[in-house]
Scaffold this motif. Structure first.
Motif, PDB file in Angstrom:
ATOM      1  N   LEU A  25       0.817  -1.213   0.000  1.00  0.00           N
ATOM      2  CA  LEU A  25       0.000   0.000   0.000  1.00  0.00           C
ATOM      3  C   LEU A  25       0.853   1.267   0.000  1.00  0.00           C
ATOM      4  O   LEU A  25       0.458   2.279  -0.602  1.00  0.00           O
ATOM      5  CB  LEU A  25      -0.945  -0.010   1.197  1.00  0.00           C
ATOM      6  CG  LEU A  25      -2.027  -1.094   1.176  1.00  0.00           C
ATOM      7  CD1 LEU A  25      -2.878  -1.034   2.437  1.00  0.00           C
ATOM      8  CD2 LEU A  25      -2.914  -0.944  -0.060  1.00  0.00           C
ATOM      9  N   SER A  29       0.469   3.978  -2.892  1.00  0.00           N
ATOM     10  CA  SER A  29       0.200   5.380  -2.579  1.00  0.00           C
ATOM     11  C   SER A  29       1.228   6.295  -3.243  1.00  0.00           C
ATOM     12  O   SER A  29       0.869   7.326  -3.839  1.00  0.00           O
ATOM     13  CB  SER A  29       0.202   5.595  -1.065  1.00  0.00           C
ATOM     14  OG  SER A  29      -0.009   6.953  -0.743  1.00  0.00           O
ATOM     15  N   THR A  57      -6.917   9.098  -3.905  1.00  0.00           N
ATOM     16  CA  THR A  57      -6.733   7.658  -3.743  1.00  0.00           C
ATOM     17  C   THR A  57      -5.396   7.354  -3.077  1.00  0.00           C
ATOM     18  O   THR A  57      -5.275   6.377  -2.332  1.00  0.00           O
ATOM     19  CB  THR A  57      -6.834   6.944  -5.108  1.00  0.00           C
ATOM     20  OG1 THR A  57      -8.020   7.382  -5.770  1.00  0.00           O
ATOM     21  CG2 THR A  57      -6.891   5.443  -4.932  1.00  0.00           C
ATOM     22  N   ALA A  58      -4.379   8.189  -3.349  1.00  0.00           N
ATOM     23  CA  ALA A  58      -3.086   8.015  -2.684  1.00  0.00           C
ATOM     24  C   ALA A  58      -3.240   8.109  -1.172  1.00  0.00           C
ATOM     25  O   ALA A  58      -2.650   7.322  -0.414  1.00  0.00           O
ATOM     26  CB  ALA A  58      -2.095   9.065  -3.182  1.00  0.00           C
ATOM     27  N   LEU A  59      -4.060   9.065  -0.726  1.00  0.00           N
ATOM     28  CA  LEU A  59      -4.311   9.197   0.711  1.00  0.00           C
ATOM     29  C   LEU A  59      -5.175   8.056   1.226  1.00  0.00           C
ATOM     30  O   LEU A  59      -4.950   7.537   2.328  1.00  0.00           O
ATOM     31  CB  LEU A  59      -4.997  10.533   0.986  1.00  0.00           C
ATOM     32  CG  LEU A  59      -5.292  10.856   2.453  1.00  0.00           C
ATOM     33  CD1 LEU A  59      -4.007  10.913   3.274  1.00  0.00           C
ATOM     34  CD2 LEU A  59      -6.050  12.183   2.565  1.00  0.00           C
ATOM     35  N   VAL A  61      -5.366   4.901   0.232  1.00  0.00           N
ATOM     36  CA  VAL A  61      -4.654   3.623   0.420  1.00  0.00           C
ATOM     37  C   VAL A  61      -3.537   3.744   1.447  1.00  0.00           C
ATOM     38  O   VAL A  61      -3.078   2.735   1.998  1.00  0.00           O
ATOM     39  CB  VAL A  61      -4.084   3.091  -0.927  1.00  0.00           C
ATOM     40  CG1 VAL A  61      -5.198   2.848  -1.918  1.00  0.00           C
ATOM     41  CG2 VAL A  61      -3.044   4.032  -1.508  1.00  0.00           C
ATOM     42  N   LEU A  62      -3.108   4.984   1.724  1.00  0.00           N
ATOM     43  CA  LEU A  62      -2.072   5.167   2.743  1.00  0.00           C
ATOM     44  C   LEU A  62      -2.614   4.867   4.134  1.00  0.00           C
ATOM     45  O   LEU A  62      -1.899   4.325   4.980  1.00  0.00           O
ATOM     46  CB  LEU A  62      -1.528   6.594   2.688  1.00  0.00           C
ATOM     47  CG  LEU A  62      -0.419   6.930   3.691  1.00  0.00           C
ATOM     48  CD1 LEU A  62       0.852   6.140   3.379  1.00  0.00           C
ATOM     49  CD2 LEU A  62      -0.123   8.432   3.682  1.00  0.00           C
ATOM     50  N   CYS A 106       0.233  15.439   1.751  1.00  0.00           N
ATOM     51  CA  CYS A 106      -0.905  15.020   0.925  1.00  0.00           C
ATOM     52  C   CYS A 106      -2.142  15.872   1.187  1.00  0.00           C
ATOM     53  O   CYS A 106      -2.901  16.179   0.257  1.00  0.00           O
ATOM     54  CB  CYS A 106      -1.240  13.546   1.190  1.00  0.00           C
ATOM     55  SG  CYS A 106      -0.199  12.369   0.315  1.00  0.00           S
ATOM     56  N   ALA A 169      -0.141   1.462  -9.222  1.00  0.00           N
ATOM     57  CA  ALA A 169      -0.969   2.665  -9.316  1.00  0.00           C
ATOM     58  C   ALA A 169      -1.658   2.751 -10.681  1.00  0.00           C
ATOM     59  O   ALA A 169      -2.864   3.021 -10.766  1.00  0.00           O
ATOM     60  CB  ALA A 169      -0.104   3.900  -9.083  1.00  0.00           C
TER      61      ALA A 169
END
Length: 340
Positions: A25, A29, A57-59, A61-62, A106, A169
């Motif tokens: 993940l 991210s 989405t980066a945030l 899955v982080l 982010c 990604a």
């Protein structure tokens, strides 16, 4: 009298399923943030519609990735120790602050993106790109510096983890097309751009896996045994069937055929499985020592795999809900698409 004995030694696996999920993940991210920054920071306008959904989405899955890391510690408050006792010579200490600052950056980056303040978003995006690359490399460095683990001891491993994170990604974008990609001419333009980009990243991933294993194989006798254990031993099925055939060969075949939403979605899912298998094979395979037995023992393994499924489910929920929540909070009267 025959005094020969056969020993099957059980090794404790310090890194278990939750760490595999965290590595997966975190790389995903970082890759999503870099895709978002392609337009905001680097000016690639063809993929500009992806900037907002990719950043969110980066945030998304982080968050489960961080929860997996904290859960692996057993006692959550132990995570504070890394921030209260800074050790410049410890890579784990560096990684803790990379994670912290990446997560913090982010938030304003996404805020300015959704407020359409491109200048401020670009400023925060530049900082975020550095931190995203650092995060993608860090998980590989964390393994590479561990002594006595030949499968991990290569300078190519951090680069492989960063590249495979970008593959993941791009694959998630293909899989969740409706959340990321609009229709029309603009949608077709950046679909084509991302399609070509993914092919190159997959080819680069193949090269990095090959040269990494080749380096480890010739590193030492134990390195040769470790690689052979991966190719023809305990991890042979997950390496060849999942990581290579499902994760690399099948997507390349699908990407070479006529593009359709179904084929791109299947290719994306296969690549995600392949990248997860890569993390699993390298994390677990690196802890197996063929010269002294190959059995790995990890306390609470079944519970941890259940936790992995729960956290993956949480990630899916966040991916689906965060864009809509952000749209309602920041643009409550707007009916504009979340991907626009």
């Amino acid at each position: 009298m025959d005094f020969s004995f056969v020993y099957e030694i059980q090794h404790h696996a310090a890194f278990g399923p939750l760490i595999v999920l965290y590595f997966f993940l975190a790389g995903l991210s970082a890759g999503l943030f870099l895709i978002s920054a392609l337009s905001t920071v680097f000016g690639w306008q063809a993929v500009k519609p992806l900037a907002k959904p990719a950043a969110l989405t980066a945030l998304a899955v982080l968050i489960p990735g961080l929860l997996a890391l904290v859960a692996d510690l057993g006692r959550p408050f132990r995570a504070l120790y890394l921030f209260l006792n800074v050790n410049p010579s410890s890579l784990m200490s560096w990684g803790s602050f990379i994670l912290l600052f990446y997560g913090l950056v982010c938030v304003p980056y996404i805020w300015f993106l959704w407020r359409d303040q491109e200048k401020n978003a670009k400023t925060w995006g530049k900082v975020g790109v550095v931190l995203a690359i650092s995060l993608g490399l860090y998980t590989g460095f964390l393994l590479a510096v561990v002594p006595g683990k030949p499968l991990w001891n290569s300078a190519l491993l951090p680069v492989l983890f960063l590249v495979s994170g970008c593959v993941a990604a791009l694959s998630l974008i293909s899989l969740a097309k409706k959340a990321f990609v609009q229709g029309g001419a603009a949608g077709a333009a950046y679909e084509s751009a991302l399609h070509s980009l993914k092919v190159w990243f997959v080819v680069l991933e193949i090269c990095l896996v090959f040269f990494h294993l080749l380096t480890v194989y010739f590193l030492s006798g134990l390195g040769e045994l470790t690689v052979m254990n991966l190719l023809a031993g305990e991890k042979a099925f997950t390496f060849w069937a999942v990581q290579i055939v499902v994760g690399i060969v099948a997507p390349l075949i699908l990407l070479s055929l006529k593009q359709s939403p179904y084929s791109m979605g299947i290719a994306g899912l296969c690549s995600l499985l392949g990248v997860f298998a890569l993390r699993y094979n390298f994390v677990y395979g690196g802890q197996e020592l063929p010269a002294a037995g190959t059995q790995l023992y990890h306390q609470g393994g079944g519970i941890e795999w259940l936790s992995v499924l729960v956290l993956l489910g949480l990630g899916v929920v966040l991916i689906v809900t965060l864009p809509y929540l952000s749209q309602r909070l920041l643009h409550p009267t707007s009916s504009k698409s979340i991907s626009g």
